[in-house]
Enzyme design. Structure first.
Site: not given
Ligand code: NAD
Length: 251
Positions: A90, A155, A159, A190
Protein backbone atom coordinates in the site's frame (compact mmCIF):
# COMPACT_ATOMS: atom_id res chain seq x y z
CA UNK A 1 -14.13 -12.42 8.97
CA UNK A 2 -13.28 -16.06 8.25
CA UNK A 3 -9.67 -17.15 8.11
CA UNK A 4 -7.89 -14.00 9.35
CA UNK A 5 -7.51 -15.01 13.03
CA UNK A 6 -4.01 -16.25 13.93
CA UNK A 7 -2.66 -15.30 10.47
CA UNK A 8 0.35 -13.08 9.81
CA UNK A 9 -0.04 -9.87 7.79
CA UNK A 10 2.38 -7.31 6.36
CA UNK A 11 1.11 -3.78 5.69
CA UNK A 12 3.36 -1.34 3.81
CA UNK A 13 2.70 2.34 4.36
CA UNK A 14 1.31 1.12 7.69
CA UNK A 15 2.45 4.26 9.51
CA UNK A 16 -0.35 6.49 8.22
CA UNK A 17 -3.75 6.78 6.56
CA UNK A 18 -5.12 3.73 4.76
CA UNK A 19 -2.25 1.43 5.76
CA UNK A 20 -2.59 2.28 9.46
CA UNK A 21 -6.31 1.48 9.38
CA UNK A 22 -5.66 -1.83 7.58
CA UNK A 23 -3.04 -2.76 10.19
CA UNK A 24 -5.55 -1.96 12.98
CA UNK A 25 -8.29 -3.96 11.22
CA UNK A 26 -6.05 -7.03 10.78
CA UNK A 27 -5.13 -6.82 14.48
CA UNK A 28 -8.81 -6.48 15.45
CA UNK A 29 -9.40 -9.78 13.62
CA UNK A 30 -6.55 -11.26 15.73
CA UNK A 31 -3.88 -11.48 13.04
CA UNK A 32 -0.27 -10.58 13.91
CA UNK A 33 0.84 -7.55 11.95
CA UNK A 34 4.19 -6.41 10.55
CA UNK A 35 3.85 -2.65 10.10
CA UNK A 36 6.30 -1.49 7.40
CA UNK A 37 6.95 2.15 6.59
CA UNK A 38 9.76 4.54 5.74
CA UNK A 39 8.39 6.78 8.52
CA UNK A 40 9.57 5.34 11.86
CA UNK A 41 7.49 7.65 14.03
CA UNK A 42 4.25 6.85 12.22
CA UNK A 43 5.04 3.13 12.16
CA UNK A 44 5.80 3.05 15.88
CA UNK A 45 2.53 4.89 16.58
CA UNK A 46 0.55 2.28 14.65
CA UNK A 47 2.21 -0.50 16.63
CA UNK A 48 1.44 1.31 19.90
CA UNK A 49 -2.21 1.69 18.88
CA UNK A 50 -2.44 -2.04 18.13
CA UNK A 51 -0.64 -3.08 21.31
CA UNK A 52 -2.80 -0.65 23.32
CA UNK A 53 -5.84 -2.61 22.11
CA UNK A 54 -4.18 -5.89 23.12
CA UNK A 55 -3.11 -6.82 19.58
CA UNK A 56 0.17 -8.18 18.21
CA UNK A 57 2.36 -6.00 15.97
CA UNK A 58 5.98 -5.22 15.08
CA UNK A 59 7.38 -2.24 13.18
CA UNK A 60 10.11 -2.64 10.59
CA UNK A 61 11.52 0.45 8.86
CA UNK A 62 11.17 -0.26 5.16
CA UNK A 63 11.77 1.81 2.07
CA UNK A 64 9.91 0.01 -0.73
CA UNK A 65 12.44 1.35 -3.25
CA UNK A 66 15.13 -0.79 -1.59
CA UNK A 67 15.04 -4.56 -2.28
CA UNK A 68 17.17 -5.34 0.78
CA UNK A 69 14.70 -3.47 3.00
CA UNK A 70 11.78 -5.32 1.41
CA UNK A 71 13.49 -8.70 1.89
CA UNK A 72 14.17 -7.79 5.54
CA UNK A 73 10.48 -6.84 5.94
CA UNK A 74 9.37 -10.31 4.85
CA UNK A 75 12.08 -11.90 6.98
CA UNK A 76 10.66 -10.01 10.00
CA UNK A 77 7.31 -11.74 9.49
CA UNK A 78 9.08 -15.12 9.40
CA UNK A 79 11.33 -14.39 12.40
CA UNK A 80 8.67 -12.78 14.61
CA UNK A 81 5.58 -14.77 13.68
CA UNK A 82 6.78 -17.88 11.83
CA UNK A 83 5.37 -17.18 8.35
CA UNK A 84 3.35 -14.92 6.09
CA UNK A 85 -0.33 -15.25 5.10
CA UNK A 86 -1.49 -11.79 4.01
CA UNK A 87 0.00 -8.61 2.61
CA UNK A 88 -1.34 -5.17 1.84
CA UNK A 89 1.17 -3.53 -0.52
CA UNK A 90 0.00 0.00 0.00
CA UNK A 91 2.97 2.39 0.42
CA UNK A 92 2.73 5.21 -2.08
CA UNK A 93 3.19 8.86 -2.79
CA UNK A 94 0.58 11.37 -3.90
CA UNK A 95 -0.48 12.55 -7.27
CA UNK A 96 1.36 15.78 -8.08
CA UNK A 97 -1.49 17.33 -10.04
CA UNK A 98 0.70 18.37 -12.94
CA UNK A 99 0.25 17.71 -16.67
CA UNK A 100 2.48 15.24 -18.50
CA UNK A 101 4.85 17.73 -20.12
CA UNK A 102 5.27 19.74 -16.92
CA UNK A 103 7.37 17.37 -14.81
CA UNK A 104 10.85 16.04 -15.40
CA UNK A 105 12.23 12.54 -15.77
CA UNK A 106 13.30 12.41 -12.12
CA UNK A 107 9.68 12.96 -10.99
CA UNK A 108 8.51 10.19 -13.36
CA UNK A 109 11.19 7.79 -12.07
CA UNK A 110 10.38 8.52 -8.42
CA UNK A 111 6.64 7.98 -8.92
CA UNK A 112 7.12 4.67 -10.74
CA UNK A 113 9.86 3.48 -8.37
CA UNK A 114 7.68 3.90 -5.27
CA UNK A 115 4.11 3.35 -6.49
CA UNK A 116 4.68 0.60 -9.07
CA UNK A 117 8.11 -1.00 -8.72
CA UNK A 118 7.70 -0.83 -4.93
CA UNK A 119 4.66 -3.12 -5.23
CA UNK A 120 6.60 -5.44 -7.55
CA UNK A 121 9.50 -5.65 -5.05
CA UNK A 122 7.06 -6.57 -2.29
CA UNK A 123 5.30 -9.20 -4.42
CA UNK A 124 8.64 -10.72 -5.41
CA UNK A 125 9.64 -11.13 -1.75
CA UNK A 126 6.20 -12.20 -0.43
CA UNK A 127 5.12 -14.75 -3.05
CA UNK A 128 7.76 -17.46 -2.41
CA UNK A 129 7.05 -17.43 1.34
CA UNK A 130 3.30 -17.75 0.79
CA UNK A 131 3.79 -20.45 -1.83
CA UNK A 132 5.97 -22.45 0.60
CA UNK A 133 3.24 -22.17 3.22
CA UNK A 134 0.57 -23.43 0.80
CA UNK A 135 -1.11 -20.12 -0.07
CA UNK A 136 -2.08 -16.65 1.02
CA UNK A 137 -3.79 -13.45 -0.09
CA UNK A 138 -2.35 -10.14 -1.25
CA UNK A 139 -4.05 -6.80 -1.83
CA UNK A 140 -2.26 -4.03 -3.70
CA UNK A 141 -3.33 -0.40 -3.44
CA UNK A 142 -4.16 1.09 -6.81
CA UNK A 143 -6.56 4.04 -7.15
CA UNK A 144 -9.48 5.34 -9.19
CA UNK A 145 -6.53 6.73 -11.19
CA UNK A 146 -5.72 3.06 -11.97
CA UNK A 147 -8.94 2.58 -13.93
CA UNK A 148 -9.70 6.06 -15.28
CA UNK A 149 -8.04 9.30 -16.31
CA UNK A 150 -8.20 10.77 -12.82
CA UNK A 151 -4.83 12.00 -11.58
CA UNK A 152 -1.68 13.10 -13.36
CA UNK A 153 -0.19 10.85 -16.05
CA UNK A 154 2.73 9.44 -14.03
CA UNK A 155 0.49 8.74 -11.01
CA UNK A 156 -2.19 7.20 -13.27
CA UNK A 157 0.44 5.12 -15.11
CA UNK A 158 1.79 3.80 -11.79
CA UNK A 159 -1.69 2.89 -10.54
CA UNK A 160 -2.77 1.31 -13.87
CA UNK A 161 0.46 -0.69 -13.62
CA UNK A 162 -0.46 -1.98 -10.16
CA UNK A 163 -3.62 -3.51 -11.66
CA UNK A 164 -1.57 -5.15 -14.41
CA UNK A 165 0.75 -6.68 -11.81
CA UNK A 166 -2.24 -7.86 -9.79
CA UNK A 167 -3.89 -9.56 -12.77
CA UNK A 168 -0.75 -11.29 -14.03
CA UNK A 169 0.31 -12.43 -10.55
CA UNK A 170 -3.18 -13.99 -10.21
CA UNK A 171 -2.68 -16.04 -13.37
CA UNK A 172 0.91 -17.01 -12.48
CA UNK A 173 0.29 -18.04 -8.85
CA UNK A 174 -3.31 -19.28 -8.58
CA UNK A 175 -1.89 -22.81 -8.64
CA UNK A 176 0.12 -21.96 -5.50
CA UNK A 177 -3.06 -20.98 -3.65
CA UNK A 178 -2.28 -17.26 -3.59
CA UNK A 179 -5.03 -14.76 -4.39
CA UNK A 180 -4.24 -11.22 -5.53
CA UNK A 181 -6.62 -8.27 -5.73
CA UNK A 182 -6.32 -4.49 -5.85
CA UNK A 183 -8.26 -1.74 -4.11
CA UNK A 184 -8.94 1.46 -6.02
CA UNK A 185 -9.77 4.18 -3.50
CA UNK A 186 -11.47 7.40 -4.54
CA UNK A 187 -10.71 10.50 -2.46
CA UNK A 188 -9.99 9.31 1.07
CA UNK A 189 -9.53 11.48 4.15
CA UNK A 190 -5.87 10.67 4.96
CA UNK A 191 -2.84 12.90 5.63
CA UNK A 192 -2.01 12.63 1.90
CA UNK A 193 -5.31 14.26 0.93
CA UNK A 194 -5.46 16.56 3.98
CA UNK A 195 -2.16 18.07 2.83
CA UNK A 196 -3.57 18.70 -0.66
CA UNK A 197 -6.71 20.20 0.94
CA UNK A 198 -4.66 22.59 3.05
CA UNK A 199 -2.70 23.64 -0.04
CA UNK A 200 -5.89 24.35 -2.02
CA UNK A 201 -9.16 24.58 -0.05
CA UNK A 202 -11.29 25.65 -3.04
CA UNK A 203 -10.10 22.73 -5.15
CA UNK A 204 -10.91 20.33 -2.30
CA UNK A 205 -14.44 21.75 -2.01
CA UNK A 206 -14.90 21.29 -5.76
CA UNK A 207 -13.66 17.68 -5.57
CA UNK A 208 -15.94 16.86 -2.62
CA UNK A 209 -18.96 18.36 -4.39
CA UNK A 210 -18.25 16.04 -7.34
CA UNK A 211 -18.51 12.86 -5.23
CA UNK A 212 -22.05 11.39 -5.24
CA UNK A 213 -21.65 10.36 -1.57
CA UNK A 214 -21.11 14.06 -0.82
CA UNK A 215 -18.07 13.38 1.36
CA UNK A 216 -14.55 12.00 1.32
CA UNK A 217 -14.04 8.33 2.13
CA UNK A 218 -12.85 7.20 5.55
CA UNK A 219 -9.63 5.12 5.50
CA UNK A 220 -11.52 2.49 7.53
CA UNK A 221 -13.80 2.01 4.51
CA UNK A 222 -10.74 0.89 2.50
CA UNK A 223 -9.27 -1.16 5.37
CA UNK A 224 -12.42 -3.25 5.85
CA UNK A 225 -12.44 -4.12 2.13
CA UNK A 226 -8.73 -5.06 2.20
CA UNK A 227 -9.17 -7.43 5.14
CA UNK A 228 -12.34 -8.90 3.60
CA UNK A 229 -10.41 -9.53 0.35
CA UNK A 230 -7.79 -11.43 2.39
CA UNK A 231 -10.43 -13.47 4.21
CA UNK A 232 -11.98 -16.78 3.20
CA UNK A 233 -15.23 -14.87 2.66
CA UNK A 234 -13.61 -13.63 -0.58
CA UNK A 235 -12.13 -17.01 -1.58
CA UNK A 236 -13.25 -16.79 -5.23
CA UNK A 237 -12.41 -13.09 -5.76
CA UNK A 238 -9.21 -13.12 -7.81
CA UNK A 239 -7.35 -10.55 -9.88
CA UNK A 240 -9.91 -7.79 -9.39
CA UNK A 241 -9.56 -4.03 -9.06
CA UNK A 242 -12.19 -3.14 -6.43
CA UNK A 243 -13.30 0.49 -6.70
CA UNK A 244 -14.24 2.15 -3.38
CA UNK A 245 -15.08 5.72 -4.28
CA UNK A 246 -18.45 6.95 -2.98
CA UNK A 247 -19.85 6.68 -6.52
CA UNK A 248 -17.23 8.91 -8.17
CA UNK A 249 -16.68 6.68 -11.21
CA UNK A 250 -20.35 5.72 -11.51
CA UNK A 251 -21.04 9.11 -13.09
N1 NAD B 1 -5.93 9.07 0.13
C1 NAD B 1 -6.43 8.92 -1.08
O1 NAD B 1 -7.35 9.64 -1.48
C2 NAD B 1 -5.94 7.83 -1.99
C3 NAD B 1 -6.68 7.56 -3.15
C4 NAD B 1 -6.25 6.56 -4.00
C5 NAD B 1 -5.12 5.84 -3.70
N2 NAD B 1 -4.43 6.13 -2.58
C6 NAD B 1 -3.24 5.33 -2.32
O2 NAD B 1 -3.34 4.75 -1.04
C7 NAD B 1 -2.03 4.51 -0.53
C8 NAD B 1 -1.95 5.05 0.89
O3 NAD B 1 -2.15 6.44 0.83
P1 NAD B 1 -2.69 7.30 2.07
O4 NAD B 1 -3.74 8.18 1.53
O5 NAD B 1 -2.95 6.44 3.23
O6 NAD B 1 -1.41 8.24 2.26
P2 NAD B 1 -0.50 8.56 3.54
O7 NAD B 1 0.47 9.58 3.03
O8 NAD B 1 -1.34 8.86 4.71
O9 NAD B 1 0.26 7.18 3.78
C9 NAD B 1 1.23 6.70 2.90
C10 NAD B 1 2.30 6.00 3.71
O10 NAD B 1 3.26 5.45 2.79
C11 NAD B 1 4.55 5.68 3.33
N3 NAD B 1 5.56 5.68 2.27
C12 NAD B 1 5.77 6.61 1.31
N4 NAD B 1 6.85 6.29 0.57
C13 NAD B 1 7.32 5.12 1.08
C14 NAD B 1 8.42 4.28 0.76
N5 NAD B 1 9.26 4.59 -0.23
N6 NAD B 1 8.60 3.15 1.47
C15 NAD B 1 7.77 2.84 2.50
N7 NAD B 1 6.72 3.60 2.87
C16 NAD B 1 6.51 4.73 2.17
C17 NAD B 1 4.46 7.04 4.01
O11 NAD B 1 5.50 7.24 4.95
C18 NAD B 1 3.07 6.96 4.63
O12 NAD B 1 3.12 6.45 5.94
C19 NAD B 1 -1.06 5.14 -1.53
O13 NAD B 1 -0.56 4.13 -2.38
C20 NAD B 1 -1.93 6.09 -2.31
O14 NAD B 1 -1.45 6.33 -3.61
C21 NAD B 1 -4.80 7.10 -1.71
Amino acid sequence: MNGIKDGVAIVTGGGSGIGRQTALRFAEEEASVVVADIDEEGGDETVELIQGDGGEATFVRTDVTDSDDVDAMVQTALDEYGGLDFAHNNAGIADEGTRLAEYDEAAWDRMIDINLKGVWRCLKAEIPEMADRGGGAIVNTSSVAGVSANGSAHYAASKHGVIGLTRRATVDYAEDGIRFNAVCPGVIDTPMVQQAGEDNTEEMERITAGIPAGRLGDPQEIASTVVWLCSEDASYVMGQPIVIDGGLLAQ
